[in-house]
Design a protein around this motif. Sequence first.
Motif, PDB file in Angstrom:
ATOM      1  N   PRO A  40      32.708  -8.227 -10.148  1.00 37.84           N
ATOM      2  CA  PRO A  40      33.697  -7.167 -10.336  1.00 37.84           C
ATOM      3  C   PRO A  40      34.498  -6.785  -9.012  1.00 37.84           C
ATOM      4  CG  PRO A  40      31.814  -6.055 -10.631  1.00 37.84           C
ATOM      5  CD  PRO A  40      31.400  -7.506 -10.224  1.00 37.84           C
ATOM      6  N   LYS A  41      35.884  -6.487  -9.224  1.00 36.90           N
ATOM      7  CA  LYS A  41      36.765  -5.949  -8.041  1.00 36.90           C
ATOM      8  C   LYS A  41      35.869  -4.891  -7.498  1.00 36.90           C
ATOM      9  CE  LYS A  41      41.129  -4.372  -6.790  1.00 36.90           C
ATOM     10  NZ  LYS A  41      42.493  -3.885  -7.311  1.00 36.90           N
ATOM     11  N   VAL A  42      35.564  -4.797  -6.009  1.00 41.39           N
ATOM     12  CA  VAL A  42      34.771  -3.459  -5.307  1.00 41.39           C
ATOM     13  C   VAL A  42      35.758  -3.096  -4.080  1.00 41.39           C
ATOM     14  CG1 VAL A  42      32.538  -4.353  -6.169  1.00 41.39           C
ATOM     15  CG2 VAL A  42      33.325  -5.053  -3.767  1.00 41.39           C
ATOM     16  N   THR A  43      35.430  -1.725  -3.587  1.00 38.65           N
ATOM     17  CA  THR A  43      35.661  -1.369  -2.528  1.00 38.65           C
ATOM     18  C   THR A  43      34.654  -1.423  -1.697  1.00 38.65           C
ATOM     19  OG1 THR A  43      37.513   0.079  -3.269  1.00 38.65           O
ATOM     20  CG2 THR A  43      36.555   0.518  -1.218  1.00 38.65           C
ATOM     21  N   TYR A  44      34.791  -2.265  -0.322  1.00 39.76           N
ATOM     22  CA  TYR A  44      33.626  -2.283   0.641  1.00 39.76           C
ATOM     23  C   TYR A  44      33.534  -1.383   1.611  1.00 39.76           C
ATOM     24  CZ  TYR A  44      32.955  -7.066  -1.466  1.00 39.76           C
ATOM     25  OH  TYR A  44      32.809  -8.137  -2.278  1.00 39.76           O
ATOM     26  N   LEU A  45      32.553  -0.726   1.654  1.00 44.72           N
ATOM     27  CA  LEU A  45      32.421   0.100   2.841  1.00 44.72           C
ATOM     28  C   LEU A  45      31.434  -0.434   3.870  1.00 44.72           C
ATOM     29  CD1 LEU A  45      30.718   3.075   0.502  1.00 44.72           C
ATOM     30  CD2 LEU A  45      32.926   2.499   0.961  1.00 44.72           C
ATOM     31  N   MET A  46      31.708   0.072   5.279  1.00 41.82           N
ATOM     32  CA  MET A  46      31.220  -0.793   6.248  1.00 41.82           C
ATOM     33  C   MET A  46      31.390  -0.017   7.471  1.00 41.82           C
ATOM     34  SD  MET A  46      33.915  -4.061   7.218  1.00 41.82           S
ATOM     35  CE  MET A  46      34.183  -4.239   5.464  1.00 41.82           C
ATOM     36  N   GLY A  47      30.359   0.031   8.548  1.00 45.12           N
ATOM     37  CA  GLY A  47      30.365   0.572   9.747  1.00 45.12           C
ATOM     38  C   GLY A  47      31.400  -0.259  10.725  1.00 45.12           C
ATOM     39  N   VAL A  86      36.724   0.126   3.501  1.00 46.00           N
ATOM     40  CA  VAL A  86      36.592   1.409   4.234  1.00 46.00           C
ATOM     41  C   VAL A  86      35.853   1.300   5.184  1.00 46.00           C
ATOM     42  CG1 VAL A  86      36.044   3.892   3.949  1.00 46.00           C
ATOM     43  CG2 VAL A  86      37.316   2.762   2.156  1.00 46.00           C
ATOM     44  N   VAL A  87      36.316   1.805   6.481  1.00 48.87           N
ATOM     45  CA  VAL A  87      35.400   1.480   7.777  1.00 48.87           C
ATOM     46  C   VAL A  87      35.008   2.848   8.310  1.00 48.87           C
ATOM     47  CG1 VAL A  87      35.275   0.302   9.980  1.00 48.87           C
ATOM     48  CG2 VAL A  87      36.465  -0.741   8.077  1.00 48.87           C
ATOM     49  N   PHE A  88      33.820   3.251   8.604  1.00 49.88           N
ATOM     50  CA  PHE A  88      33.517   4.471   9.075  1.00 49.88           C
ATOM     51  C   PHE A  88      33.055   4.179  10.617  1.00 49.88           C
ATOM     52  CE2 PHE A  88      32.437   4.438   4.767  1.00 49.88           C
ATOM     53  CZ  PHE A  88      32.933   5.623   4.192  1.00 49.88           C
ATOM     54  N   SER A  89      33.812   4.855  11.412  1.00 47.45           N
ATOM     55  CA  SER A  89      33.732   4.568  12.785  1.00 47.45           C
ATOM     56  C   SER A  89      34.579   5.813  13.581  1.00 47.45           C
ATOM     57  CB  SER A  89      34.388   3.276  13.268  1.00 47.45           C
ATOM     58  OG  SER A  89      34.516   2.994  14.718  1.00 47.45           O
ATOM     59  N   SER A  90      33.797   6.030  14.864  1.00 43.97           N
ATOM     60  CA  SER A  90      34.490   7.226  15.778  1.00 43.97           C
ATOM     61  C   SER A  90      34.911   6.208  16.859  1.00 43.97           C
ATOM     62  CB  SER A  90      33.426   8.092  16.097  1.00 43.97           C
ATOM     63  OG  SER A  90      32.364   7.558  16.691  1.00 43.97           O
ATOM     64  N   SER A  91      34.833   4.981  16.897  1.00 42.72           N
ATOM     65  CA  SER A  91      35.017   4.244  18.278  1.00 42.72           C
ATOM     66  C   SER A  91      36.280   3.120  17.930  1.00 42.72           C
ATOM     67  CB  SER A  91      34.020   3.343  18.565  1.00 42.72           C
ATOM     68  OG  SER A  91      33.539   2.329  17.738  1.00 42.72           O
ATOM     69  N   LEU A  92      36.320   2.953  16.611  1.00 45.51           N
ATOM     70  CA  LEU A  92      37.482   2.061  16.481  1.00 45.51           C
ATOM     71  C   LEU A  92      39.075   2.898  16.507  1.00 45.51           C
ATOM     72  CD1 LEU A  92      35.871  -0.111  13.619  1.00 45.51           C
ATOM     73  CD2 LEU A  92      36.716  -0.997  15.741  1.00 45.51           C
ATOM     74  N   GLU A  93      40.077   2.157  16.629  1.00 45.38           N
ATOM     75  CA  GLU A  93      41.258   2.666  16.816  1.00 45.38           C
ATOM     76  C   GLU A  93      42.213   2.451  15.596  1.00 45.38           C
ATOM     77  OE1 GLU A  93      42.368   4.929  18.933  1.00 45.38           O
ATOM     78  OE2 GLU A  93      40.346   4.969  20.060  1.00 45.38           O
ATOM     79  N   ALA A  94      43.045   3.142  15.112  1.00 43.84           N
ATOM     80  CA  ALA A  94      43.878   2.972  13.915  1.00 43.84           C
ATOM     81  C   ALA A  94      45.227   2.553  14.389  1.00 43.84           C
ATOM     82  CB  ALA A  94      44.152   4.201  13.057  1.00 43.84           C
ATOM     83  N   PRO A  95      45.975   1.813  13.851  1.00 41.17           N
ATOM     84  CA  PRO A  95      45.628   1.292  12.754  1.00 41.17           C
ATOM     85  C   PRO A  95      44.648  -0.015  12.902  1.00 41.17           C
ATOM     86  CG  PRO A  95      47.935   0.370  13.258  1.00 41.17           C
ATOM     87  CD  PRO A  95      47.409   1.429  14.319  1.00 41.17           C
ATOM     88  N   LEU A  96      43.724  -0.137  11.746  1.00 39.69           N
ATOM     89  CA  LEU A  96      43.196  -1.342  11.852  1.00 39.69           C
ATOM     90  C   LEU A  96      43.762  -2.618  11.469  1.00 39.69           C
ATOM     91  CD1 LEU A  96      39.710   0.047   9.887  1.00 39.69           C
ATOM     92  CD2 LEU A  96      40.088  -0.193  12.452  1.00 39.69           C
ATOM     93  N   THR A  97      43.537  -3.921  12.128  1.00 43.96           N
ATOM     94  CA  THR A  97      44.239  -4.884  11.917  1.00 43.96           C
ATOM     95  C   THR A  97      43.835  -5.818  10.709  1.00 43.96           C
ATOM     96  OG1 THR A  97      42.924  -6.218  13.576  1.00 43.96           O
ATOM     97  CG2 THR A  97      44.762  -5.037  14.663  1.00 43.96           C
ATOM     98  N   TRP A  98      42.722  -5.589  10.554  1.00 40.95           N
ATOM     99  CA  TRP A  98      42.151  -6.435   9.182  1.00 40.95           C
ATOM    100  C   TRP A  98      42.958  -5.990   7.991  1.00 40.95           C
ATOM    101  CZ3 TRP A  98      36.356  -7.236   7.422  1.00 40.95           C
ATOM    102  CH2 TRP A  98      36.581  -8.387   6.564  1.00 40.95           C
ATOM    103  N   ALA A  99      43.542  -6.867   7.097  1.00 42.02           N
ATOM    104  CA  ALA A  99      44.558  -6.312   6.079  1.00 42.02           C
ATOM    105  C   ALA A  99      43.510  -5.412   5.174  1.00 42.02           C
ATOM    106  CB  ALA A  99      44.970  -7.782   5.304  1.00 42.02           C
ATOM    107  N   ASN A 100      43.944  -4.587   4.349  1.00 35.94           N
ATOM    108  CA  ASN A 100      43.494  -3.768   3.499  1.00 35.94           C
ATOM    109  C   ASN A 100      42.260  -3.124   3.847  1.00 35.94           C
ATOM    110  OD1 ASN A 100      45.078  -5.103   1.348  1.00 35.94           O
ATOM    111  ND2 ASN A 100      43.764  -6.661   1.686  1.00 35.94           N
ATOM    112  N   SER A 101      42.361  -2.505   5.248  1.00 37.86           N
ATOM    113  CA  SER A 101      41.133  -1.824   5.756  1.00 37.86           C
ATOM    114  C   SER A 101      41.582  -0.542   6.262  1.00 37.86           C
ATOM    115  CB  SER A 101      40.680  -2.494   7.153  1.00 37.86           C
ATOM    116  OG  SER A 101      40.228  -3.775   6.792  1.00 37.86           O
TER     117      SER A 101
END
Length: 201
Positions: A40-47, A86-101
């Motif tokens: 099924p369709k999901v929303t992925y969570l990652m670091g 959904v990406v949990f991070s204090s080090s990455l910068e917005a906007p994320l370049t990977w689509a739908n992130s």
Amino acid sequence: MSELLVDFITSLDGCASGEGWPGFWGLEGPEYLAWLGEQPKVTYLMGANTYRLMSGFAAGEVPSGQDEFRPEEEASVDELTQAAKVVFSSSLEAPLTWANSTLVREEAVEAVRAMKANGSGLLSTIGSLSLSRSLLRAGLVDRFRVVMFPVITGATGEERIYDGYPDVALEMIEHRTFDGRIQLVEYKPRVLDHPPLHAPE
């Protein structure tokens, strides 16, 4: 309310990857791939680390030890690109370049707790060992699924999944074998304060 699935693919000895091994340890078969396509369709969570790795694959970076992606690996990365992430991070910068992130800077456990309470549908981790461990410790995981591939990566295994885990009781809710060799087990987890004093009835 959303449901949270922690989802791993592993070697038999509990490693999430191995140096020099291809994706799926090169052992995916038609039954397993068909099952993946039916999910099924999901929303992925990652670091952040998983995001960097997977977005690199999506941008064409080939895993170490390979000259090119196999078709099965390309299809898997393409599906991830199309999915909500959904990406949990204090080090990455917005906007994320990977689509739908979507980047979330707040503490992951509380953010996921709110996502579960206020959302619908299925949330699923992908990789992200420390994130998955934190969510399990917090009692937020509804289903814990492992697909084990028939290899032992004693010499080359990396990302040992269960190091640092609490004790967890697991109630089996599904099991299945794919292609005569790949084993799926899925459980309802319950974090324990201490080992049980007697065997369950």
